[in-house]
Scaffold this motif. Structure first.
Motif, PDB file in Angstrom:
ATOM      1  N   GLU A 160       0.823  -1.210   0.000  1.00 12.53           N
ATOM      2  CA  GLU A 160       0.000   0.000   0.000  1.00 12.53           C
ATOM      3  C   GLU A 160       0.858   1.261   0.000  1.00 12.53           C
ATOM      4  OE1 GLU A 160      -3.943  -0.695   2.397  1.00 12.53           O
ATOM      5  OE2 GLU A 160      -2.267  -1.421   3.600  1.00 12.53           O
ATOM      6  N   GLY A 161       2.198   1.074   0.053  1.00 12.01           N
ATOM      7  CA  GLY A 161       3.093   2.214   0.125  1.00 12.01           C
ATOM      8  C   GLY A 161       3.377   2.674   1.540  1.00 12.01           C
ATOM      9  N   THR A 162       2.913   1.932   2.540  1.00  9.11           N
ATOM     10  CA  THR A 162       3.204   2.262   3.936  1.00  9.11           C
ATOM     11  C   THR A 162       4.620   1.804   4.279  1.00  9.11           C
ATOM     12  OG1 THR A 162       0.880   1.974   4.546  1.00  9.11           O
ATOM     13  CG2 THR A 162       2.501   1.909   6.331  1.00  9.11           C
ATOM     14  N   PRO A 163       5.432   2.625   4.954  1.00 11.12           N
ATOM     15  CA  PRO A 163       6.798   2.207   5.303  1.00 11.12           C
ATOM     16  C   PRO A 163       6.804   0.929   6.151  1.00 11.12           C
ATOM     17  CG  PRO A 163       6.519   4.566   5.661  1.00 11.12           C
ATOM     18  CD  PRO A 163       5.159   4.022   5.373  1.00 11.12           C
ATOM     19  N   THR A 164       7.722   0.026   5.812  1.00 11.83           N
ATOM     20  CA  THR A 164       7.910  -1.159   6.643  1.00 11.83           C
ATOM     21  C   THR A 164       8.809  -0.810   7.825  1.00 11.83           C
ATOM     22  OG1 THR A 164       9.818  -1.880   5.340  1.00 11.83           O
ATOM     23  CG2 THR A 164       7.648  -2.736   4.699  1.00 11.83           C
ATOM     24  N   ARG A 165       8.793  -1.684   8.829  1.00 12.73           N
ATOM     25  CA  ARG A 165       9.598  -1.455  10.019  1.00 12.73           C
ATOM     26  C   ARG A 165       9.836  -2.808  10.701  1.00 12.73           C
ATOM     27  NH1 ARG A 165       4.726   1.299  13.631  1.00 12.73           N
ATOM     28  NH2 ARG A 165       4.070  -0.605  14.714  1.00 12.73           N
ATOM     29  N   LYS A 166      10.674  -2.803  11.710  1.00 16.48           N
ATOM     30  CA  LYS A 166      10.859  -4.005  12.522  1.00 16.48           C
ATOM     31  C   LYS A 166       9.720  -4.074  13.528  1.00 16.48           C
ATOM     32  CE  LYS A 166      14.016  -6.249  15.800  1.00 16.48           C
ATOM     33  NZ  LYS A 166      15.336  -6.185  16.480  1.00 16.48           N
ATOM     34  N   ASN A 167       8.940  -5.146  13.450  1.00 15.50           N
ATOM     35  CA  ASN A 167       7.831  -5.355  14.374  1.00 15.50           C
ATOM     36  C   ASN A 167       8.144  -6.549  15.271  1.00 15.50           C
ATOM     37  OD1 ASN A 167       5.883  -3.343  13.388  1.00 15.50           O
ATOM     38  ND2 ASN A 167       5.874  -4.583  11.530  1.00 15.50           N
ATOM     39  N   VAL A 168       8.318  -6.285  16.559  1.00 11.13           N
ATOM     40  CA  VAL A 168       8.612  -7.352  17.513  1.00 11.13           C
ATOM     41  C   VAL A 168       7.312  -8.085  17.849  1.00 11.13           C
ATOM     42  CG1 VAL A 168       9.505  -7.925  19.792  1.00 11.13           C
ATOM     43  CG2 VAL A 168      10.557  -6.074  18.471  1.00 11.13           C
ATOM     44  N   LEU A 169       7.309  -9.399  17.664  1.00 14.54           N
ATOM     45  CA  LEU A 169       6.135 -10.223  17.927  1.00 14.54           C
ATOM     46  C   LEU A 169       6.228 -10.915  19.287  1.00 14.54           C
ATOM     47  CD1 LEU A 169       5.848 -11.851  14.385  1.00 14.54           C
ATOM     48  CD2 LEU A 169       4.790  -9.740  15.198  1.00 14.54           C
ATOM     49  N   VAL A 170       7.385 -11.525  19.552  1.00 19.49           N
ATOM     50  CA  VAL A 170       7.625 -12.208  20.820  1.00 19.49           C
ATOM     51  C   VAL A 170       9.016 -11.807  21.309  1.00 19.49           C
ATOM     52  CG1 VAL A 170       7.824 -14.423  22.012  1.00 19.49           C
ATOM     53  CG2 VAL A 170       6.212 -14.177  20.100  1.00 19.49           C
ATOM     54  N   GLU A 171       9.104 -11.363  22.544  1.00 23.54           N
ATOM     55  CA  GLU A 171      10.388 -10.971  23.135  1.00 23.54           C
ATOM     56  C   GLU A 171      10.583 -11.703  24.460  1.00 23.54           C
ATOM     57  OE1 GLU A 171      12.711  -6.841  23.375  1.00 23.54           O
ATOM     58  OE2 GLU A 171      10.896  -6.863  24.597  1.00 23.54           O
ATOM     59  N   LYS A 172      11.598 -12.547  24.494  1.00 20.02           N
ATOM     60  CA  LYS A 172      11.869 -13.376  25.678  1.00 20.02           C
ATOM     61  C   LYS A 172      10.612 -14.104  26.131  1.00 20.02           C
ATOM     62  CE  LYS A 172      15.760 -10.602  27.290  1.00 20.02           C
ATOM     63  NZ  LYS A 172      16.356  -9.827  28.400  1.00 20.02           N
ATOM     64  N   GLY A 173       9.888 -14.625  25.151  1.00 20.57           N
ATOM     65  CA  GLY A 173       8.692 -15.412  25.429  1.00 20.57           C
ATOM     66  C   GLY A 173       7.424 -14.624  25.647  1.00 20.57           C
ATOM     67  N   VAL A 174       7.520 -13.296  25.632  1.00 26.93           N
ATOM     68  CA  VAL A 174       6.358 -12.437  25.926  1.00 26.93           C
ATOM     69  C   VAL A 174       5.759 -11.912  24.621  1.00 26.93           C
ATOM     70  CG1 VAL A 174       5.596 -10.308  27.041  1.00 26.93           C
ATOM     71  CG2 VAL A 174       7.276 -11.779  28.169  1.00 26.93           C
ATOM     72  N   PHE A 175       4.439 -12.014  24.475  1.00 29.20           N
ATOM     73  CA  PHE A 175       3.731 -11.504  23.305  1.00 29.20           C
ATOM     74  C   PHE A 175       3.741  -9.977  23.325  1.00 29.20           C
ATOM     75  CE2 PHE A 175      -0.665 -10.251  21.759  1.00 29.20           C
ATOM     76  CZ  PHE A 175      -0.260 -10.108  20.440  1.00 29.20           C
ATOM     77  N   LYS A 176       4.230  -9.381  22.208  1.00 30.88           N
ATOM     78  CA  LYS A 176       4.441  -7.930  22.195  1.00 30.88           C
ATOM     79  C   LYS A 176       3.483  -7.141  21.306  1.00 30.88           C
ATOM     80  CE  LYS A 176       7.225  -6.431  24.325  1.00 30.88           C
ATOM     81  NZ  LYS A 176       7.262  -6.112  25.783  1.00 30.88           N
ATOM     82  N   GLY A 177       2.777  -7.796  20.386  1.00 30.42           N
ATOM     83  CA  GLY A 177       1.860  -6.990  19.582  1.00 30.42           C
ATOM     84  C   GLY A 177       1.448  -7.623  18.273  1.00 30.42           C
ATOM     85  N   PHE A 178       0.405  -7.037  17.673  1.00 26.94           N
ATOM     86  CA  PHE A 178      -0.160  -7.506  16.410  1.00 26.94           C
ATOM     87  C   PHE A 178       0.447  -6.732  15.234  1.00 26.94           C
ATOM     88  CE2 PHE A 178      -3.363  -8.494  19.606  1.00 26.94           C
ATOM     89  CZ  PHE A 178      -3.703  -9.804  19.275  1.00 26.94           C
ATOM     90  N   ILE A 179       0.205  -7.231  14.030  1.00 28.31           N
ATOM     91  CA  ILE A 179       0.602  -6.526  12.814  1.00 28.31           C
ATOM     92  C   ILE A 179      -0.656  -6.054  12.082  1.00 28.31           C
ATOM     93  CG2 ILE A 179       2.825  -7.683  12.541  1.00 28.31           C
ATOM     94  CD1 ILE A 179       1.473  -9.517  10.471  1.00 28.31           C
TER      95      ILE A 179
END
Length: 440
Positions: free
Chosen positions: A285-304
């Motif tokens: 869609e032309g939206t900038p990509t980025r690093k999206n953290v999903l799981v950090e040290k076993g902890v759920f961090k967010g949706f995409i």
């Protein structure tokens, strides 16, 4: 193309034009021989327009300006036939893009002949081993260019490509026939390590000649990259979609910042990771990509999120809009999943196991249920580990729930594999303890 946007604004409240050009050089291997080679070039333009929240789409195999004007008019006619989407907010606005990766322009010009020679070399190398048959394989390079523009000011061009090679071997000796053994390499250059691919596959064929029985038990199980990625792709990763959150179909609902795995597990989506073969700076869609953290040290961090569902949720898109070339629409998808590597060599992880299994591939992973995490798969080929050594091949059933399996991770390999199939992934081998299996 700016004049086409202006032309489309006569019909639509909002308009998007997406042009994709691809060049694909490839070779296929069948039964010890190079079967086909091909060079394909294609242009696809997708028009999406909104009038009174009514969506119209037109797809054409050209970037000719006159043809695109006609496509805009057809999209407008289609929009008048559709019902308004009252959830619609807007197309994306311009954003700030990360610096693109430097691309190897040799990929753009490479001939299929290059991969024919690689294929012949791989076949010759594999056939030096007694009882080995090259059942299949292939290689190639794809160069991609895209231009995404919309009436809100988005205007982003990007280009790039990668190369890959894979081989499938079968062992036939003394009346024994092994399962198909698969290995591969993928890179952002033409420097593919075909020799190591064949060597690894041949080693697994040698292990597979000695067939061992598995039994119903709880044991340590190491999932190699291909097996692990197939299981996670179907049972786990879809749950990170913001669309599933909005529809109430993800097991991760209300789990933000909660532990869902062993603290050894770190997972993120980053197309500009150093090993990514999909280094895009913008989504479809032309939206900038980025690093999206999903799981950090076993902890759920967010949706995409893509733009549509992010607008409804009143959050920012994470740059995870993916084009469906059949419909022209956009869905939510991961670009380049990275499972962070560990500190141990895979040989050391195997060497510490008194009794367990090494799984190279799963059958049936596609039948997993991402809405609850349940799976039932056949580990084939798998290899029996006794006293720190591979003793032979085996087959077993493995079923359960991904959210019960992930907390049992106890080791992750230092080595990572780049997977070019089903989207780019960077994946190590992961060891689990107390895994319930059903022997066959």
């Amino acid at each position: 193309m700016e004049e086409l946007i202006k032309y489309g604004e006569k019909f639509f409240d909002e308009l998007e034009i997406a042009i994709y050009r691809t060049r694909d050089a490839s070779v296929n291997i069948e039964l010890n021989e190079v079967s086909t080679s091909a060079l394909r070039e294609r242009v696809v333009t997708i028009i999406r327009g909104l009038k009174d929240k009514r969506l119209g789409v037109s797809i054409v195999d050209t970037d000719d300006k006159k043809a695109l004007r006609d496509a805009i008019e057809r999209a407008y006619k289609m929009s008048r036939l559709n019902k308004p989407d009252e959830k619609w907010v807007s197309l994306p606005l311009p954003g700030k893009y990360r610096a693109p990766r430097k691309m190897d322009k040799e990929i753009k010009e490479v001939s299929p002949d290059c991969f024919v020679e690689l294929a012949k070399e791989s076949i010759d190398q594999a056939l030096q081993e007694e009882g080995v048959v090259v059942a299949g394989g292939g290689g190639g390079a794809e160069w991609r260019e895209s231009l995404i523009m919309n009436s809100n000011g988005v205007n982003v061009f990007q280009e790039g490509g990668g190369a890959f090679f894979y081989i499938e071997l079968v062992g036939m000796k003394g009346g024994k026939v092994t399962p198909g053994i698969f290995d591969f390499d993928a890179r952002l250059s033409l420097n593919l390590d075909v020799e190591s691919v064949v060597k690894s596959a041949v080693q697994k064929v040698k292990w597979a000649f000695n067939v061992e029985r598995s039994k119903t038990e709880e044991a340590k199980v190491i999932l190699q990259p291909w097996a692990l990625s197939s299981l996670l792709n179907y049972a786990f990763f879809p749950a990170f979609s913001g669309e599933k959150l909005m529809k109430g179909t993800t097991p991760l609902m209300n789990k933000l910042e909660e532990t869902i795995s062993s603290d050894l597990l770190n997972v993120y989506d980053d197309p500009l990771h150093e090993l990514s073969i999909n280094p895009i700076i913008a989504d479809d869609e032309g939206t900038p990509t980025r690093k999206n953290v999903l799981v950090e040290k076993g902890v759920f961090k967010g949706f995409i999120w893509d733009n549509y569902w992010a607008n409804i949720k009143e959050v920012k898109s994470t740059g995870n809009g993916k084009r469906n070339f059949s419909t022209g629409g956009i869905g939510i998808a991961l670009h380049n999943v990275v499972i962070e590597n560990g500190e141990q060599e895979i040989e050391d992880i195997i060497g510490e196991i008194k009794h367990g299994y090494l799984v190279d591939s799963f059958q049936g992973a596609h039948s997993s249920n991402p809405d609850n995490g349940n799976f039932a798969v056949v580990a084939n080929p798998a290899f029996l580990i006794e006293d720190g050594e591979i003793k032979g091949s085996t087959v077993f059933m493995m079923s359960g729930n991904i959210y019960e399996l992930l907390p049992s991770i106890y080791a992750i390999s230092k080595e990572q594999k780049v997977l070019p199939f089903g989207g780019s992934m960077v994946v190590p081998s992961v060891a689990f303890e107390n895994v319930r299996i059903a022997g066959k």
